[in-house]
Design an enzyme around this catalytic site. Structure first.
Site, PDB file in Angstrom:
ATOM      1  N   TYR A 154     -15.726  87.009  -5.757  1.00 19.82           N
ATOM      2  CA  TYR A 154     -17.048  87.504  -5.355  1.00 19.82           C
ATOM      3  C   TYR A 154     -17.069  87.785  -3.851  1.00 19.82           C
ATOM      4  O   TYR A 154     -17.542  88.841  -3.411  1.00 19.82           O
ATOM      5  CB  TYR A 154     -18.112  86.469  -5.718  1.00 19.82           C
ATOM      6  CG  TYR A 154     -19.532  86.902  -5.410  1.00 19.82           C
ATOM      7  CD1 TYR A 154     -20.192  87.810  -6.225  1.00 19.82           C
ATOM      8  CD2 TYR A 154     -20.214  86.371  -4.311  1.00 19.82           C
ATOM      9  CE1 TYR A 154     -21.491  88.193  -5.956  1.00 19.82           C
ATOM     10  CE2 TYR A 154     -21.508  86.758  -4.036  1.00 19.82           C
ATOM     11  CZ  TYR A 154     -22.151  87.665  -4.858  1.00 19.82           C
ATOM     12  OH  TYR A 154     -23.436  88.044  -4.581  1.00 19.82           O
ATOM     13  N   ALA A 156     -14.542  88.436  -1.930  1.00 14.98           N
ATOM     14  CA  ALA A 156     -13.683  89.581  -1.653  1.00 14.98           C
ATOM     15  C   ALA A 156     -14.413  90.886  -1.921  1.00 14.98           C
ATOM     16  O   ALA A 156     -14.324  91.841  -1.138  1.00 14.98           O
ATOM     17  CB  ALA A 156     -12.419  89.509  -2.508  1.00 14.98           C
TER      18      ALA A 156
END
Length: 246
Positions: A154, A156
């Site tokens: 998430y 990233a």
């Protein structure tokens, strides 16, 4: 009601997306309410828009599907002759240690949060460039800046949105298109509602404002960035987190 602008809000069936759709409608925009499956919730958003005197329409498609994105955005632009505002809010969260998250989770999270944002931007800027006008607001997250254990994929995807936003702002700035990001912190949504009350209280203690935000707190910032008052703002990340990250 006089429609001043045309806006598309992805992931607008509930939570932050719903608040954004209602706020933009209140400002005079005709709002397209995007969702994938939850038509009941999307209709509730449309009802909320209409209750404040606004106008809108449901616009179901999966932001991961590039053809569907292009088709729907082209249809909106053809009907009105323009599309003025795009808010990329559609997103999913899957947490857990990285070693437990397989490629299918990666494809879902990155595909929706990051690739979905890219798909919608690519489709809409074709029309905005022709008019030399437009506002794009991408919803990222505090974790995209700080990182968080258990949120690798998430985080990233949301960090990718920040880099994408800044780069796109440089690309289309000469065409009078503003591209910004809004990074919410902990907001009172269905996601935070599942947290244990003890956990909530501990987190609130480290937030300077001592509370979680409301979807409307995010919507207010988005509405400003979509307005004529933000004509000289682009490539920025606006933090709506109560001071949790400065």
């Amino acid at each position: 009601m006089i429609v001043e602008k045309v806006a598309l809000v992805t992931g607008a069936s509930r939570g932050i997306g719903r608040a954004i759709a209602v706020k933009l409608a209140k400002q005079g925009s005709f709002v397209y309410i995007n969702y994938i499956q939850n038509e009941k919730a999307a209709l509730e958003t449309l009802k909320a828009v209409e209750e404040i005197g606004g106008k809108g329409r449901l616009c179901p498609f999966d932001v991961r599907n590039e053809d569907a994105v292009q088709r729907n955005i082209n249809s909106i632009a053809k009907e009105w002759g323009h599309i003025d505002i795009l808010v990329n809010n559609a997103g999913v969260w899957v947490g857990g240690p990285l070693l437990r998250l397989g490629n299918s989770v990666w494809e879902k999270v990155i595909g929706t949060n990051l690739q979905g944002t890219i798909n919608c931007c690519r489709a809409v800027i074709r029309h905005m460039i022709k008019r030399k006008s437009g506002k794009i607001i991408n919803i990222t997250s505090i974790t995209g800046e700080t990182g968080n254990a258990g949120d690798t994929l998430y985080s990233a995807s949301k960090a990718g949105i920040i880099g994408f936003t800044k780069s796109l702002a440089r690309e289309v700035g000469s065409r009078n298109i503003c591209v910004n990001a809004v990074a919410p912190g902990l907001i009172e949504t269905e996601m935070t509602a599942t947290m244990l009350s003890e956990t909530k209280e501990k987190i609130k203690e480290i937030i300077p404002l001592k509370r979680f935000g409301k979807p409307e707190d995010v919507a207010n910032v988005v509405a400003f960035l979509a307005s004529d008052d933000a004509e000289y703002i682009t490539g920025q990340v606006f933090r709506v987190n109560g001071g949790l990250y400065m």
